[in-house]
Design a protein around this motif. Structure first.
Motif, short mmCIF file in Angstrom:
data_model
loop_
_atom_site.label_atom_id
_atom_site.label_comp_id
_atom_site.label_asym_id
_atom_site.label_seq_id
_atom_site.Cartn_x
_atom_site.Cartn_y
_atom_site.Cartn_z
N LEU A 164 0.48 -1.08 0.32
CA LEU A 164 -0.07 0.24 -0.35
C LEU A 164 0.85 1.29 0.11
CD1 LEU A 164 -3.13 -0.54 2.63
CD2 LEU A 164 -2.72 -0.69 -0.07
N LEU A 165 1.98 1.34 1.06
CA LEU A 165 2.93 2.51 0.51
C LEU A 165 3.74 2.68 -0.31
CD1 LEU A 165 3.94 4.51 2.71
CD2 LEU A 165 5.91 2.85 3.33
N SER A 166 3.66 1.47 -1.12
CA SER A 166 3.68 2.03 -2.89
C SER A 166 3.53 2.55 -4.08
CB SER A 166 4.59 0.19 -3.76
OG SER A 166 5.57 -0.06 -2.71
N ARG A 167 1.63 1.97 -3.29
CA ARG A 167 0.25 2.77 -3.93
C ARG A 167 0.50 3.70 -3.71
NH1 ARG A 167 -4.24 3.66 -6.18
NH2 ARG A 167 -5.68 3.69 -5.66
N ILE A 168 1.10 4.75 -2.45
CA ILE A 168 0.82 5.82 -1.83
C ILE A 168 1.70 7.01 -2.79
CG2 ILE A 168 0.88 7.63 -0.28
CD1 ILE A 168 -0.46 5.23 1.36
N LEU A 169 2.61 6.40 -2.91
CA LEU A 169 4.47 6.69 -3.81
C LEU A 169 4.54 6.81 -4.93
CD1 LEU A 169 6.96 5.66 -1.04
CD2 LEU A 169 5.68 8.16 -1.31
N GLU A 170 3.33 5.95 -5.47
CA GLU A 170 3.32 5.88 -7.14
C GLU A 170 4.42 5.52 -7.47
OE1 GLU A 170 2.08 9.59 -8.68
OE2 GLU A 170 -0.01 8.75 -9.19
N LEU A 171 4.99 4.63 -7.05
CA LEU A 171 6.27 3.88 -7.50
C LEU A 171 5.75 2.99 -8.65
CD1 LEU A 171 7.62 3.11 -4.16
CD2 LEU A 171 7.91 5.21 -5.03
N PRO A 176 -4.00 -0.31 -9.47
CA PRO A 176 -3.03 -1.75 -10.59
C PRO A 176 -4.14 -2.97 -10.07
CG PRO A 176 -1.91 -0.19 -8.57
CD PRO A 176 -3.54 0.48 -8.68
N PRO A 177 -4.28 -3.66 -11.27
CA PRO A 177 -4.86 -4.84 -11.22
C PRO A 177 -4.22 -5.60 -9.42
CG PRO A 177 -3.64 -4.47 -12.83
CD PRO A 177 -3.58 -3.98 -11.79
N SER A 178 -3.49 -5.65 -9.08
CA SER A 178 -3.24 -6.43 -7.58
C SER A 178 -3.89 -5.67 -6.77
CB SER A 178 -1.61 -6.71 -7.19
OG SER A 178 -0.38 -5.21 -7.49
N LEU A 179 -3.65 -4.96 -6.34
CA LEU A 179 -4.74 -4.37 -5.81
C LEU A 179 -6.06 -4.14 -5.54
CD1 LEU A 179 -2.65 -0.92 -4.21
CD2 LEU A 179 -2.94 -2.70 -2.94
N LEU A 180 -6.23 -4.45 -7.00
CA LEU A 180 -7.99 -4.20 -7.17
C LEU A 180 -8.70 -5.84 -6.93
CD1 LEU A 180 -10.23 -3.03 -8.47
CD2 LEU A 180 -10.06 -3.98 -10.27
N LYS A 181 -7.45 -6.77 -6.78
CA LYS A 181 -8.24 -8.36 -6.61
C LYS A 181 -8.04 -8.61 -4.75
CE LYS A 181 -6.50 -12.69 -8.11
NZ LYS A 181 -8.11 -13.08 -8.65
N ARG A 182 -7.21 -7.65 -4.56
CA ARG A 182 -6.95 -7.13 -3.51
C ARG A 182 -8.22 -7.12 -2.90
NH1 ARG A 182 -5.81 -10.14 1.86
NH2 ARG A 182 -5.65 -8.24 3.44
N VAL A 183 -8.70 -6.04 -2.93
CA VAL A 183 -10.54 -5.40 -3.13
C VAL A 183 -11.44 -6.00 -2.63
CG1 VAL A 183 -12.15 -3.40 -2.79
CG2 VAL A 183 -9.16 -2.50 -3.26
N LEU A 188 -8.60 16.15 -1.55
CA LEU A 188 -7.69 16.12 -3.21
C LEU A 188 -6.19 16.02 -2.94
CD1 LEU A 188 -7.88 20.13 -1.31
CD2 LEU A 188 -9.16 19.13 -3.10
N THR A 189 -5.79 14.77 -1.90
CA THR A 189 -4.94 13.54 -2.51
C THR A 189 -5.45 12.15 -2.64
OG1 THR A 189 -4.57 13.91 0.34
CG2 THR A 189 -3.12 15.23 -1.31
N PRO A 190 -5.74 12.06 -3.89
CA PRO A 190 -6.77 10.56 -3.77
C PRO A 190 -6.48 9.60 -3.46
CG PRO A 190 -6.27 12.12 -5.73
CD PRO A 190 -5.77 13.19 -4.70
N ARG A 191 -4.42 9.57 -4.16
CA ARG A 191 -3.95 8.35 -3.49
C ARG A 191 -3.87 7.99 -1.85
NH1 ARG A 191 -0.55 11.03 -5.99
NH2 ARG A 191 1.15 11.14 -4.70
N HIS A 236 -15.81 5.92 -6.57
CA HIS A 236 -14.81 6.12 -7.54
C HIS A 236 -13.29 6.17 -7.72
CE1 HIS A 236 -15.79 9.90 -7.42
NE2 HIS A 236 -14.91 10.70 -8.24
N LEU A 237 -13.22 6.98 -6.36
CA LEU A 237 -11.53 7.41 -5.64
C LEU A 237 -10.84 6.76 -5.76
CD1 LEU A 237 -12.27 11.24 -4.47
CD2 LEU A 237 -11.19 10.64 -6.29
N LEU A 238 -11.49 4.98 -4.91
CA LEU A 238 -10.89 3.84 -4.10
C LEU A 238 -10.70 3.66 -5.74
CD1 LEU A 238 -10.54 2.43 -2.19
CD2 LEU A 238 -12.22 1.10 -2.45
N PHE A 239 -11.61 3.08 -6.95
CA PHE A 239 -10.45 2.24 -7.97
C PHE A 239 -10.53 3.02 -9.05
CE2 PHE A 239 -15.00 0.87 -6.05
CZ PHE A 239 -14.18 -0.25 -5.10
N GLU A 240 -10.52 4.59 -9.10
CA GLU A 240 -9.58 4.81 -10.00
C GLU A 240 -7.77 5.12 -10.11
OE1 GLU A 240 -10.26 8.73 -10.32
OE2 GLU A 240 -12.90 9.19 -11.58
N GLY A 241 -7.39 4.26 -11.06
CA GLY A 241 -5.85 4.02 -10.99
C GLY A 241 -5.51 2.59 -10.55
#
Length: 502
Positions: free
Chosen positions: A117-124, A274-281, A228-231, A267-272
Motif C-alpha cells: 500500500l505504501l508503494s501505491r501511495i508513493l506511486e512507485l 493496479p490490478p493486484s490491489l483491485l484483486k485484493r479489494v 484533494l490527495t486521492p492516492r 470511484h476514487l477508491l478504484f481510479e488508477g
C-alpha cells in the motif's frame, strides 16, 4: 426480526439487518438525494446498536451530530411512509481527521501500512516497489521499527550508504531508483502523510463502540481536504478494510453487523488502482462480510464500481440518473440491469423520472435473495440535513471520550533514533548483553576505589575478577545453551513486537 425502514413504494421497504453485512450501493446524480439516503441509513444502523464509519467528502454529513430542524414537509413525508415515532434527534458521533484538525488524529504506522500500500501511495513503479520491499526486509532483519516517515527516511539513507553490501545480499539497488523513492516520500509528507503515519496507531475496537444507551457510535472521517490527495484517501481506505479483514474473527451472518462502512465518492477508491490491489479489494469484499462488516459504496454511477465488486453489493438504493450523454445512457443501462425486474416498472425509463428523495430500491430478503425493484419514497433522517457549524463540531470533539488517547502524538525509539545513535557513536542498550559487559575492567576499578575493599571483592579490580563477574560469566555460559537461546529469543520477540509487520 431486526429491520431498518428504508422507505415506501406500494408497501414499506425494509433492510433486514441479518443481511446488512452483504454490502450495498447508494448511487445517483448530484442533487438527487443520495447523501440524505446515506444519512438515513447510518442513523438507522446507529439506533439498532450497530457502529458506523463514514467518509465525509463534502462536509455535509456532519449534520448527523445535530438534531434536525422542524419541518412540516418532513413530518408529512414521515406520516406518508408510516413512521410512527418520527422525531428530531442527534446521533452519537466521533469526529476523525487524518490531519488531526477537524477531528481526532487517525494514524497508523509504516509497518502496519506495509510496502504494497505504501508503494501505491508513493506511486512507485515495479522496480522501486521491489526496493521498498528490501527496505522493509532489512529493517526486519536488523530489528528496527518503522513507525513514521522519519524512520522510513533513515532506512532509505542507510540503504544509500551501504548500497553495495545491501545489493549483494538482497538484490540490485540503483541509486536513481532510490533517489526517486526519497523524492516520493518528500511529496507524501507535503500531502499530509506525516500526520497520518505515526503513533498512537488506531485500535479497531475504538471504531466499534456503542454509547451508554446502546446506540452505535457513528465515526465520521473529515475527508474534504483528504480528497484533494486521492492516492492517500484511497490507500487509507484500503488499509482500514484490510485491517478489519485481517483482525476480526469469523462470525458468519450475525443477527446484525458488527460495523457498517460507508465510502463516499467510491470511484476514487478504484481510479488508477493496479490490478493486484483491485484483486485484493475484491477478495476483501468477498470475505469481510463473514467478519460481520458491511461495506456500502456511495457514488454517482453504478459502473464507478468494478463489475467484480458490483456483483457483491446485495442492497441497492438507486436515485435518479439523467441520460444526457452516451456516458449517462450507458450508466442508466448498467443500473437497470443490476435490479431484479418488476413487471410494473420499466427501470430504464423510470430511473430518469425519479424526483428528489425518490429511489429505486432492492434489498436482500429471506435466504439472501434480492427483492424485486420498487420505486419508493426514502425515509427522512431525524438529524440535520446539512453540515454542522465549526463551533458545534468543536463541542462534539470536546465531549469525546477518546480524545485523550489519540490527540497527542507519541514518538518512541525506532529506526530513526537507533540509526542516528549508530552514526554518532552513542552506545545503545543490547538486550542480549550479559552482566560481564556492564562490569568491565575500568568500571570495576573505579568502583573499587570509591567503595573500598567490599566493592573490590564484589566487583573486582583491574587485576582480577570480582564475584559478580565470575558469576555473570557462568550465567552467560548457561544462556549459551540451546534452552538459554530459546528463552532469549522469546524475550527479544516480546520487546520488538510483530516483526512480520515491519
Amino acid at each position: 426480526m431486526n429491520t431498518l425502514l428504508i422507505g415506501k413504494g406500494d408497501q414499506q421497504v425494509h433492510l433486514n439487518l441479518k443481511y446488512a453485512n452483504r454490502h450495498g450501493l447508494i448511487a445517483g446524480a448530484t442533487g438527487t438525494g443520495k447523501t440524505v439516503s446515506l444519512m438515513s441509513l447510518a442513523e438507522g444502523f446507529s439506533r439498532q446498536g450497530v457502529p458506523v464509519f463514514i467518509t465525509d467528502v463534502k462536509g455535509d454529513i456532519s449534520g448527523l451530530a445535530m438534531a434536525g430542524t422542524p419541518s412540516e414537509k418532513l413530518l408529512q413525508r414521515a406520516a406518508q411512509i408510516g413512521i410512527e415515532d418520527y422525531h428530531y434527534e442527534a446521533n452519537p458521533v466521533v469526529l476523525w481527521d487524518l490531519a488531526g484538525i477537524q477531528g481526532h488524529p487517525l494514524r497508523t504506522t509504516i509497518s502496519e501500512m506495509g510496502p504494497t500500500l505504501l508503494s501505491r501511495i508513493l506511486e512507485l513503479n515495479d522496480t522501486q516497489s521491489g526496493i521498498l520491499d528490501i527496505v522493509f526486509q532489512l529493517a526486519d532483519d536488523q530489528g528496527l521499527l518503522l513507525l513514521d516517515l522519519d524512520d522510513l527516511r533513515a532506512m532509505l539513507a542507510l540503504v544509500a550508504e551501504e548500497r553495495k553490501e545491501v545489493s549483494a545480499k538482497y538484490g540490485l539497488i540503483s541509486a536513481q531508483s532510490l533517489a526517486a523513492i526519497q523524492r516520493s516520500v518528500l511529496g507524501l509528507e507535503r500531502d499530509g502523510g506525516k500526520d497520518f503515519l505515526g503513533e498512537p496507531a488506531l485500535q479497531l475496537e475504538d471504531l466499534m463502540r456503542t454509547n451508554l444507551q446502546g446506540r452505535g457510535i457513528i465515526n465520521l472521517l473529515a475527508a474534504n481536504k483528504l480528497i484533494l490527495t486521492p492516492r492517500l484517501y484511497s490507500s487509507f481506505l484500503l488499509w482500514l478494510l484490510s485491517e478489519l479483514f485481517e483482525n476480526l474473527p469469523e462470525v458468519g451472518d450475525p443477527e446484525k453487523p458488527k460495523l457498517v462502512f460507508f465510502i463516499d465518492e467510491a470511484h476514487l477508491l478504484f481510479e488508477g488502482c493496479p490490478p493486484s490491489l483491485l484483486k485484493r479489494v475484491e477478495q476483501i469484499m468477498r470475505l469481510i462480510r463473514s467478519k460481520g462488516v458491511g461495506v456500502y459504496f456511495c457514488s454517482q454511477f453504478p459502473d464507478d464500481v468494478p463489475g467484480e465488486i458490483l456483483g457483491q453489493l446485495g442492497n441497492r438504493v438507486q436515485h435518479a440518473l439523467r441520460a444526457y450523454t452516451p456516458r449517462d445512457q450507458k450508466a442508466v443501462k448498467t443500473a437497470a440491469e443490476t435490479f431484479v425486474p418488476n413487471p410494473k416498472l420499466v427501470v430504464s425509463e423510470v430511473i430518469s423520472q425519479l424526483g428528489v428523495g425518490e429511489a429505486l430500491v432492492s434489498m436482500l430478503a429471506d435466504k439472501g435473495v434480492p427483492t424485486m425493484v420498487e420505486r419508493a419514497l426514502i425515509a427522512p433522517p431525524r438529524c440535520r440535513m446539512g453540515p454542522a457549524t465549526s463551533e458545534e463540531l468543536h463541542q462534539v470533539r470536546a465531549q469525546s471520550s477518546i480524545g485523550g488517547k489519540y490527540d497527542h502524538a507519541i514518538n518512541r525509539e525506532s529506526a530513526y533514533e537507533l540509526l542516528n545513535q549508530r552514526r554518532t557513536g552513542v552506545a545503545t542498550s543490547n538486550p542480549t548483553s550479559t552482566a560481564s559487559d556492564t562490569a568491565n575492567d575500568g568500571q570495576t576499578g573505579q568502583k573499587a576505589e570509591e567503595q573500598g575493599w567490599f566493592s573490590e571483592l564484589i566487583f573486582g579490580n583491574k587485576r582480577r575478577q570480582g564475584l559478580a563477574e565470575t558469576l555473570s560469566k557462568q550465567a552467560a555460559r548457561t544462556v549459551g545453551s540451546q534452552l538459554g537461546k530459546q528463552i532469549l529469543r522469546g524475550i527479544l520477540g516480546g520487546m520488538l513486537g510483530k516483526s512480520s509487520r515491519r
